[in-house]
Design a protein around this motif. Sequence first.
Motif, PDB file in Angstrom:
ATOM      1  N   GLY A  16       0.781  -1.223   0.000  1.00 24.81           N
ATOM      2  CA  GLY A  16       0.000   0.000   0.000  1.00 24.81           C
ATOM      3  C   GLY A  16       0.817   1.280   0.000  1.00 24.81           C
ATOM      4  N   GLN A  17       2.125   1.186  -0.124  1.00 24.01           N
ATOM      5  CA  GLN A  17       3.013   2.357  -0.088  1.00 24.01           C
ATOM      6  C   GLN A  17       3.821   2.441  -1.385  1.00 24.01           C
ATOM      7  OE1 GLN A  17       3.186   4.531   2.557  1.00 24.01           O
ATOM      8  NE2 GLN A  17       1.491   3.355   3.408  1.00 24.01           N
ATOM      9  N   PRO A  18       4.154   3.663  -1.840  1.00 25.93           N
ATOM     10  CA  PRO A  18       5.051   3.789  -2.994  1.00 25.93           C
ATOM     11  C   PRO A  18       6.411   3.157  -2.642  1.00 25.93           C
ATOM     12  CG  PRO A  18       4.104   5.922  -2.396  1.00 25.93           C
ATOM     13  CD  PRO A  18       3.734   4.957  -1.318  1.00 25.93           C
ATOM     14  N   ALA A  19       6.923   2.369  -3.572  1.00 26.32           N
ATOM     15  CA  ALA A  19       8.170   1.647  -3.293  1.00 26.32           C
ATOM     16  C   ALA A  19       8.961   1.443  -4.575  1.00 26.32           C
ATOM     17  CB  ALA A  19       7.864   0.303  -2.643  1.00 26.32           C
ATOM     18  N   ASP A  20      10.240   1.146  -4.393  1.00 30.87           N
ATOM     19  CA  ASP A  20      11.134   0.757  -5.488  1.00 30.87           C
ATOM     20  C   ASP A  20      11.679  -0.620  -5.180  1.00 30.87           C
ATOM     21  OD1 ASP A  20      11.055   3.319  -6.800  1.00 30.87           O
ATOM     22  OD2 ASP A  20      12.452   4.062  -5.281  1.00 30.87           O
ATOM     23  N   VAL A  21      11.843  -1.418  -6.229  1.00 28.68           N
ATOM     24  CA  VAL A  21      12.517  -2.710  -6.105  1.00 28.68           C
ATOM     25  C   VAL A  21      13.698  -2.677  -7.068  1.00 28.68           C
ATOM     26  CG1 VAL A  21      12.339  -5.202  -6.419  1.00 28.68           C
ATOM     27  CG2 VAL A  21      10.433  -3.937  -5.402  1.00 28.68           C
ATOM     28  N   ARG A  22      14.862  -3.013  -6.559  1.00 30.23           N
ATOM     29  CA  ARG A  22      16.081  -3.022  -7.374  1.00 30.23           C
ATOM     30  C   ARG A  22      16.476  -4.472  -7.632  1.00 30.23           C
ATOM     31  NH1 ARG A  22      20.998   0.390  -5.210  1.00 30.23           N
ATOM     32  NH2 ARG A  22      20.903  -1.134  -3.521  1.00 30.23           N
ATOM     33  N   PHE A  23      16.624  -4.804  -8.919  1.00 32.31           N
ATOM     34  CA  PHE A  23      17.052  -6.138  -9.335  1.00 32.31           C
ATOM     35  C   PHE A  23      18.492  -6.052  -9.814  1.00 32.31           C
ATOM     36  CE2 PHE A  23      12.442  -6.047 -10.024  1.00 32.31           C
ATOM     37  CZ  PHE A  23      12.052  -7.182  -9.327  1.00 32.31           C
ATOM     38  N   THR A  24      19.358  -6.894  -9.253  1.00 33.65           N
ATOM     39  CA  THR A  24      20.774  -6.899  -9.606  1.00 33.65           C
ATOM     40  C   THR A  24      21.169  -8.284 -10.119  1.00 33.65           C
ATOM     41  OG1 THR A  24      21.232  -5.275  -7.875  1.00 33.65           O
ATOM     42  CG2 THR A  24      23.119  -6.502  -8.743  1.00 33.65           C
ATOM     43  N   PRO A  25      21.662  -8.393 -11.364  1.00 31.19           N
ATOM     44  CA  PRO A  25      22.107  -9.695 -11.874  1.00 31.19           C
ATOM     45  C   PRO A  25      23.298 -10.215 -11.061  1.00 31.19           C
ATOM     46  CG  PRO A  25      21.873  -8.113 -13.666  1.00 31.19           C
ATOM     47  CD  PRO A  25      21.781  -7.345 -12.382  1.00 31.19           C
ATOM     48  N   VAL A  26      23.225 -11.484 -10.670  1.00 29.69           N
ATOM     49  CA  VAL A  26      24.321 -12.101  -9.912  1.00 29.69           C
ATOM     50  C   VAL A  26      24.802 -13.410 -10.536  1.00 29.69           C
ATOM     51  CG1 VAL A  26      23.697 -11.011  -7.726  1.00 29.69           C
ATOM     52  CG2 VAL A  26      22.699 -13.240  -8.308  1.00 29.69           C
ATOM     53  N   GLY A  27      24.126 -13.883 -11.581  1.00 29.11           N
ATOM     54  CA  GLY A  27      24.542 -15.120 -12.231  1.00 29.11           C
ATOM     55  C   GLY A  27      23.861 -15.289 -13.576  1.00 29.11           C
ATOM     56  N   TYR A  28      24.514 -16.054 -14.448  1.00 31.64           N
ATOM     57  CA  TYR A  28      24.029 -16.253 -15.807  1.00 31.64           C
ATOM     58  C   TYR A  28      24.206 -17.726 -16.162  1.00 31.64           C
ATOM     59  CZ  TYR A  28      24.747 -11.260 -15.651  1.00 31.64           C
ATOM     60  OH  TYR A  28      24.714  -9.946 -15.275  1.00 31.64           O
ATOM     61  N   ARG A  29      23.189 -18.303 -16.839  1.00 31.28           N
ATOM     62  CA  ARG A  29      23.291 -19.709 -17.261  1.00 31.28           C
ATOM     63  C   ARG A  29      22.729 -19.833 -18.682  1.00 31.28           C
ATOM     64  NH1 ARG A  29      20.217 -22.100 -13.714  1.00 31.28           N
ATOM     65  NH2 ARG A  29      18.408 -22.252 -15.045  1.00 31.28           N
ATOM     66  N   TRP A  30      23.565 -20.376 -19.564  1.00 33.14           N
ATOM     67  CA  TRP A  30      23.148 -20.670 -20.926  1.00 33.14           C
ATOM     68  C   TRP A  30      23.019 -22.179 -21.071  1.00 33.14           C
ATOM     69  CZ3 TRP A  30      26.498 -16.766 -19.719  1.00 33.14           C
ATOM     70  CH2 TRP A  30      26.231 -15.506 -20.247  1.00 33.14           C
ATOM     71  N   VAL A  31      21.894 -22.641 -21.583  1.00 32.88           N
ATOM     72  CA  VAL A  31      21.676 -24.049 -21.916  1.00 32.88           C
ATOM     73  C   VAL A  31      21.722 -24.096 -23.440  1.00 32.88           C
ATOM     74  CG1 VAL A  31      20.084 -26.002 -21.785  1.00 32.88           C
ATOM     75  CG2 VAL A  31      20.279 -24.413 -19.850  1.00 32.88           C
ATOM     76  N   HIS A  32      22.688 -24.836 -23.984  1.00 30.96           N
ATOM     77  CA  HIS A  32      23.017 -24.742 -25.408  1.00 30.96           C
ATOM     78  C   HIS A  32      22.274 -25.682 -26.338  1.00 30.96           C
ATOM     79  CE1 HIS A  32      26.012 -21.675 -24.892  1.00 30.96           C
ATOM     80  NE2 HIS A  32      26.396 -22.302 -23.798  1.00 30.96           N
ATOM     81  N   GLY A  33      21.371 -26.494 -25.837  1.00 33.90           N
ATOM     82  CA  GLY A  33      20.567 -27.340 -26.704  1.00 33.90           C
ATOM     83  C   GLY A  33      21.248 -28.626 -27.130  1.00 33.90           C
ATOM     84  N   ASP A  34      22.498 -28.812 -26.758  1.00 30.67           N
ATOM     85  CA  ASP A  34      23.224 -30.045 -27.096  1.00 30.67           C
ATOM     86  C   ASP A  34      23.632 -30.801 -25.830  1.00 30.67           C
ATOM     87  OD1 ASP A  34      25.185 -28.347 -26.124  1.00 30.67           O
ATOM     88  OD2 ASP A  34      26.608 -28.725 -27.749  1.00 30.67           O
ATOM     89  N   GLY A  35      23.008 -30.459 -24.710  1.00 28.24           N
ATOM     90  CA  GLY A  35      23.341 -31.095 -23.434  1.00 28.24           C
ATOM     91  C   GLY A  35      24.335 -30.322 -22.606  1.00 28.24           C
ATOM     92  N   ALA A  36      24.929 -29.280 -23.167  1.00 23.64           N
ATOM     93  CA  ALA A  36      25.931 -28.489 -22.443  1.00 23.64           C
ATOM     94  C   ALA A  36      25.292 -27.259 -21.816  1.00 23.64           C
ATOM     95  CB  ALA A  36      27.054 -28.065 -23.392  1.00 23.64           C
ATOM     96  N   GLU A  37      25.840 -26.858 -20.682  1.00 23.05           N
ATOM     97  CA  GLU A  37      25.439 -25.629 -20.001  1.00 23.05           C
ATOM     98  C   GLU A  37      26.694 -24.854 -19.635  1.00 23.05           C
ATOM     99  OE1 GLU A  37      22.939 -26.088 -16.586  1.00 23.05           O
ATOM    100  OE2 GLU A  37      21.610 -27.500 -17.603  1.00 23.05           O
ATOM    101  N   VAL A  38      26.587 -23.538 -19.668  1.00 21.72           N
ATOM    102  CA  VAL A  38      27.672 -22.670 -19.215  1.00 21.72           C
ATOM    103  C   VAL A  38      27.088 -21.762 -18.144  1.00 21.72           C
ATOM    104  CG1 VAL A  38      29.222 -20.772 -19.845  1.00 21.72           C
ATOM    105  CG2 VAL A  38      28.954 -22.723 -21.384  1.00 21.72           C
TER     106      VAL A  38
END
Length: 159
Positions: A47-69
């Motif tokens: 019920g109050q005006p607010a801000d939410v800050r989102f900060t990236p901390v990790g990244y994951r790619w799934v490459h479609g051939d069974g591999a992930e980075v």
Amino acid sequence: MTLRDIASFRPATPGNGMEPGGWAVVGLPANFVAAASVEVVSGTLLGQPADVRFTPVGYRWVHGDGAEVEASTPGAIWAALGQREFSETATSHAYEASGVYTVELAVVLRAEYRFAGSPWRSIAGTLTVAGEPQRVLVGEVDTVLTQDDCNADPAGPGC
């Protein structure tokens, strides 16, 4: 405060880029780069005006051939890294077979909130946001050594 409490605050969909653009060569690294940065979303919280800050901390790619980075950075283009094309990077992947693959990106975000300019307060846990899937055409190439430019000298050695 929990992640459930901020469900109406939506971070942007991260960009899922690569080089070369949309294609790769069997056995050579393709370089993947996420476009995600710190983002502040404003709205109403409890019920109050607010801000939410989102900060990236990790990244994951799934490459479609069974591999992930998985990486702690979004990656960068070869030129920004001072590397030659097809160089290995922290976010690259080399495909072992020709084909069409779908690469999926997931960015892990940490969230914080504040009311009316008060100090930021952490929210326990993380939120994972998916980028748009990317289609990658992977093929094989043959190289040929020539003495000179075959367009300039079509009869030259190797042309």
